[in-house]
Design a protein around this motif. Structure first.
Motif, PDB file in Angstrom:
ATOM      1  N   ASN A  99     -18.705  -7.236  12.028  1.00  0.00           N
ATOM      2  CA  ASN A  99     -18.474  -5.811  12.234  1.00  0.00           C
ATOM      3  C   ASN A  99     -19.418  -5.261  13.307  1.00  0.00           C
ATOM      4  OD1 ASN A  99     -21.026  -5.063  11.067  1.00  0.00           O
ATOM      5  ND2 ASN A  99     -20.121  -5.159   9.016  1.00  0.00           N
ATOM      6  N   ALA A 100     -19.246  -3.982  13.620  1.00  0.00           N
ATOM      7  CA  ALA A 100     -19.983  -3.384  14.739  1.00  0.00           C
ATOM      8  C   ALA A 100     -21.488  -3.428  14.526  1.00  0.00           C
ATOM      9  CB  ALA A 100     -19.519  -1.942  14.935  1.00  0.00           C
ATOM     10  N   HIS A 101     -21.932  -3.154  13.306  1.00  0.00           N
ATOM     11  CA  HIS A 101     -23.372  -3.124  13.056  1.00  0.00           C
ATOM     12  C   HIS A 101     -23.967  -4.524  13.081  1.00  0.00           C
ATOM     13  CE1 HIS A 101     -22.895   1.086  11.026  1.00  0.00           C
ATOM     14  NE2 HIS A 101     -22.876   1.139  12.344  1.00  0.00           N
ATOM     15  N   GLU A 102     -23.224  -5.513  12.624  1.00  0.00           N
ATOM     16  CA  GLU A 102     -23.693  -6.894  12.716  1.00  0.00           C
ATOM     17  C   GLU A 102     -23.775  -7.335  14.180  1.00  0.00           C
ATOM     18  OE1 GLU A 102     -21.895  -8.691   8.508  1.00  0.00           O
ATOM     19  OE2 GLU A 102     -20.675  -8.673  10.333  1.00  0.00           O
ATOM     20  N   PHE A 103     -22.778  -6.941  14.965  1.00  0.00           N
ATOM     21  CA  PHE A 103     -22.797  -7.290  16.382  1.00  0.00           C
ATOM     22  C   PHE A 103     -23.974  -6.621  17.080  1.00  0.00           C
ATOM     23  CE2 PHE A 103     -21.561  -6.865  20.838  1.00  0.00           C
ATOM     24  CZ  PHE A 103     -21.155  -8.158  21.124  1.00  0.00           C
ATOM     25  N   ALA A 104     -24.210  -5.359  16.764  1.00  0.00           N
ATOM     26  CA  ALA A 104     -25.327  -4.632  17.370  1.00  0.00           C
ATOM     27  C   ALA A 104     -26.659  -5.259  17.001  1.00  0.00           C
ATOM     28  CB  ALA A 104     -25.294  -3.168  16.948  1.00  0.00           C
ATOM     29  N   ALA A 105     -26.793  -5.683  15.753  1.00  0.00           N
ATOM     30  CA  ALA A 105     -28.029  -6.334  15.325  1.00  0.00           C
ATOM     31  C   ALA A 105     -28.231  -7.650  16.070  1.00  0.00           C
ATOM     32  CB  ALA A 105     -27.997  -6.576  13.818  1.00  0.00           C
ATOM     33  N   ALA A 106     -27.129  -8.373  16.299  1.00  0.00           N
ATOM     34  CA  ALA A 106     -27.228  -9.644  17.002  1.00  0.00           C
ATOM     35  C   ALA A 106     -27.627  -9.460  18.467  1.00  0.00           C
ATOM     36  CB  ALA A 106     -25.900 -10.390  16.918  1.00  0.00           C
ATOM     37  N   GLN A 107     -27.266  -8.311  19.051  1.00  0.00           N
ATOM     38  CA  GLN A 107     -27.560  -8.050  20.460  1.00  0.00           C
ATOM     39  C   GLN A 107     -28.847  -7.255  20.655  1.00  0.00           C
ATOM     40  OE1 GLN A 107     -25.783  -9.483  22.772  1.00  0.00           O
ATOM     41  NE2 GLN A 107     -24.233 -10.245  21.351  1.00  0.00           N
ATOM     42  N   TRP A 108     -29.490  -6.860  19.567  1.00  0.00           N
ATOM     43  CA  TRP A 108     -30.653  -5.961  19.630  1.00  0.00           C
ATOM     44  C   TRP A 108     -31.741  -6.493  20.562  1.00  0.00           C
ATOM     45  CZ3 TRP A 108     -33.306  -1.622  18.671  1.00  0.00           C
ATOM     46  CH2 TRP A 108     -34.695  -1.692  18.519  1.00  0.00           C
ATOM     47  N   SER A 109     -32.180  -7.716  20.333  1.00  0.00           N
ATOM     48  CA  SER A 109     -33.274  -8.267  21.126  1.00  0.00           C
ATOM     49  C   SER A 109     -32.877  -8.417  22.589  1.00  0.00           C
ATOM     50  CB  SER A 109     -33.707  -9.615  20.541  1.00  0.00           C
ATOM     51  OG  SER A 109     -34.700 -10.217  21.332  1.00  0.00           O
ATOM     52  N   ARG A 110     -31.650  -8.858  22.814  1.00  0.00           N
ATOM     53  CA  ARG A 110     -31.195  -9.037  24.189  1.00  0.00           C
ATOM     54  C   ARG A 110     -31.140  -7.704  24.923  1.00  0.00           C
ATOM     55  NH1 ARG A 110     -25.622 -12.109  26.144  1.00  0.00           N
ATOM     56  NH2 ARG A 110     -25.881 -11.687  28.373  1.00  0.00           N
ATOM     57  N   ALA A 111     -30.609  -6.690  24.281  1.00  0.00           N
ATOM     58  CA  ALA A 111     -30.466  -5.390  24.932  1.00  0.00           C
ATOM     59  C   ALA A 111     -31.818  -4.745  25.213  1.00  0.00           C
ATOM     60  CB  ALA A 111     -29.603  -4.471  24.074  1.00  0.00           C
ATOM     61  N   THR A 112     -32.690  -4.762  24.214  1.00  0.00           N
ATOM     62  CA  THR A 112     -34.002  -4.152  24.424  1.00  0.00           C
ATOM     63  C   THR A 112     -34.836  -4.994  25.377  1.00  0.00           C
ATOM     64  OG1 THR A 112     -34.846  -5.184  22.394  1.00  0.00           O
ATOM     65  CG2 THR A 112     -33.976  -2.936  22.228  1.00  0.00           C
ATOM     66  N   GLY A 113     -34.640  -6.323  25.340  1.00  0.00           N
ATOM     67  CA  GLY A 113     -35.309  -7.174  26.308  1.00  0.00           C
ATOM     68  C   GLY A 113     -34.848  -6.904  27.726  1.00  0.00           C
ATOM     69  N   ALA A 114     -33.620  -6.438  27.880  1.00  0.00           N
ATOM     70  CA  ALA A 114     -33.097  -6.075  29.197  1.00  0.00           C
ATOM     71  C   ALA A 114     -33.644  -4.741  29.682  1.00  0.00           C
ATOM     72  CB  ALA A 114     -31.581  -6.027  29.166  1.00  0.00           C
ATOM     73  N   GLY A 115     -34.311  -4.010  28.794  1.00  0.00           N
ATOM     74  CA  GLY A 115     -35.009  -2.810  29.234  1.00  0.00           C
ATOM     75  C   GLY A 115     -34.431  -1.487  28.798  1.00  0.00           C
ATOM     76  N   VAL A 116     -33.416  -1.484  27.912  1.00  0.00           N
ATOM     77  CA  VAL A 116     -32.930  -0.191  27.450  1.00  0.00           C
ATOM     78  C   VAL A 116     -33.839   0.324  26.339  1.00  0.00           C
ATOM     79  CG1 VAL A 116     -30.560  -0.745  28.068  1.00  0.00           C
ATOM     80  CG2 VAL A 116     -31.328  -1.114  25.721  1.00  0.00           C
ATOM     81  N   ASP A 117     -33.884   1.627  26.193  1.00  0.00           N
ATOM     82  CA  ASP A 117     -34.736   2.238  25.185  1.00  0.00           C
ATOM     83  C   ASP A 117     -34.242   1.858  23.785  1.00  0.00           C
ATOM     84  OD1 ASP A 117     -35.062   4.845  23.272  1.00  0.00           O
ATOM     85  OD2 ASP A 117     -36.804   4.543  24.567  1.00  0.00           O
ATOM     86  N   PRO A 118     -35.111   1.302  22.945  1.00  0.00           N
ATOM     87  CA  PRO A 118     -34.648   0.843  21.627  1.00  0.00           C
ATOM     88  C   PRO A 118     -34.141   1.966  20.740  1.00  0.00           C
ATOM     89  CG  PRO A 118     -37.042   0.683  21.799  1.00  0.00           C
ATOM     90  CD  PRO A 118     -36.530   0.972  23.169  1.00  0.00           C
ATOM     91  N   HIS A 119     -34.729   3.151  20.876  1.00  0.00           N
ATOM     92  CA  HIS A 119     -34.274   4.281  20.060  1.00  0.00           C
ATOM     93  C   HIS A 119     -32.880   4.730  20.480  1.00  0.00           C
ATOM     94  CE1 HIS A 119     -38.302   4.550  18.391  1.00  0.00           C
ATOM     95  NE2 HIS A 119     -38.781   4.519  19.632  1.00  0.00           N
ATOM     96  N   GLU A 120     -32.640   4.751  21.795  1.00  0.00           N
ATOM     97  CA  GLU A 120     -31.307   5.118  22.260  1.00  0.00           C
ATOM     98  C   GLU A 120     -30.292   4.051  21.869  1.00  0.00           C
ATOM     99  OE1 GLU A 120     -29.287   7.256  26.051  1.00  0.00           O
ATOM    100  OE2 GLU A 120     -30.892   5.816  26.478  1.00  0.00           O
ATOM    101  N   TYR A 121     -30.697   2.796  21.948  1.00  0.00           N
ATOM    102  CA  TYR A 121     -29.805   1.719  21.513  1.00  0.00           C
ATOM    103  C   TYR A 121     -29.393   1.931  20.059  1.00  0.00           C
ATOM    104  CZ  TYR A 121     -28.101  -3.023  20.546  1.00  0.00           C
ATOM    105  OH  TYR A 121     -27.331  -4.103  20.184  1.00  0.00           O
TER     106      TYR A 121
END
Length: 333
Positions: free
Chosen positions: A2-24
């Motif tokens: 589901n969407a939240h599982e997918f978001a959790a799986a991408q969390w480190s990659r997205a924040t590692g890419a430099g987006v703000d974790p709170h906005e993510y």
């Protein structure tokens, strides 16, 4: 998933890419399905384009554009009918940002590649930053910044089947041919290469087969792939990027550095995360062991691409490439 599982799986990659974790968190908490991912991320990226237009300085505008480029790229990580458009918008946002923040940056394109050459003409050396299966030049801006801060020039690139070229080209294993064309186009005598995820395989292969690669680093790069064991989503992405399931199966079969690793004479740093356990993927420790000048850096708590542990590897990679390029420069190579 589901969407939240997918978001959790991408969390480190997205924040590692430099987006703000709170906005993510705000963006992904509002998702009702994975299908919402692309449109939501594109919407967030457009908000940064609006901020860039209203900014009071070129610096602020450029910084907003860099953030927009990150969000546009991340929009392509989930199945999305408009992925090609999002990748193109990421490309445009990055280009607009560099025109404001680094007027000396130069767009360089050729057969099967495009990217930005950044840094001083007097740089000690030039580093190619090679993305992976579904990454792109917009994902590794922090790595580029670390290299630039050390006085190196950087070419952040998309190759065949990657980023802005994904819609019009297909990925092939023979990435050393792309690297050769890049070196020719840049007009430099030698380069270092850092590859991330599948880009690590591309970087290692190029170091083995292109003699002008004089330093190399891999981050979460595969030593070997086993098609039958790869997770379904990875196989789907590979099929989309290589031109179909049969092509993807053949591509995976060729990702095996056993024979090439002993031919890598350049100083090599192999970085792996201890928590990076993907079925069908053999991580890089055998590569470091087989290469004549290989060093293995394992970060026990690091995940794939080690977005959760950047302090434990990013400075080391940048310093490794700086030292290697400096040593080659001192020898007049």
């Amino acid at each position: 998933m589901n969407a939240h599982e997918f978001a959790a799986a991408q969390w480190s990659r997205a924040t590692g890419a430099g987006v703000d974790p709170h906005e993510y968190r705000r963006v992904t908490d509002a998702l009702t399905s994975v299908a919402d991912w692309g449109p939501s991320f594109v919407h967030t990226a457009h908000a940064y384009l609006t901020r860039a237009e209203a900014a009071a300085s070129a610096v602020s505008s450029g910084e907003h554009l860099l953030t927009a480029a990150r969000w546009f790229h991340l929009a392509t990580l989930a199945p999305y009918a408009e992925s090609a458009r999002a990748a193109a918008e990421a490309d445009r946002a990055l280009g607009s940002a560099l025109k404001l923040l680094e007027p000396g940056a130069r767009r360089v394109s050729g057969g099967g590649f495009t990217g930005w050459l950044r840094g001083p003409g007097s740089a000690l050396g030039t580093v190619l930053v090679v993305p992976g299966l579904d990454s792109a030049k917009e994902e590794f801006l922090d790595l580029a910044s670390a290299l630039l801060a050390r006085g190196l020039a950087v070419f952040t690139m998309d190759g065949p089947g990657q980023g802005s070229l994904a819609d019009a080209t297909i990925m092939r294993p023979e990435y050393e041919q792309v690297v050769s064309r890049v070196v020719d186009a840049l007009g430099v005598p030698r380069v270092a290469v850092v590859g991330l995820s599948l880009g690590g395989y591309f970087a290692a292969r190029a170091a083995a087969l292109e003699p002008r690669v004089t330093a190399v680093a891999t981050v979460s790069g595969p030593f070997r792939l086993d098609w039958e064991q790869l997770p379904g989503p990875v196989r789907d992405i590979m099929a989309a990027r290589t031109g179909g399931t049969d092509a993807a199966r053949d591509f995976a079969r060729q990702v095996d550095l056993s024979a090439l690793a002993p031919r890598i004479t350049a100083p090599l740093l192999v970085v792996d995360g201890g928590q990076d356990v993907i079925p069908g993927v053999t991580n890089g420790e055998p590569l470091a062991a087989l290469a004549p000048h290989g060093t293995h850096l394992s970060v026990p708590h690091g995940d794939h691409l080690l977005g959760n542990a950047r302090a434990d590897w990013l400075p080391q990679v940048a310093d490794h490439l700086l030292a290697a390029m400096g040593a080659m420069g001192a020898m007049g190579a």
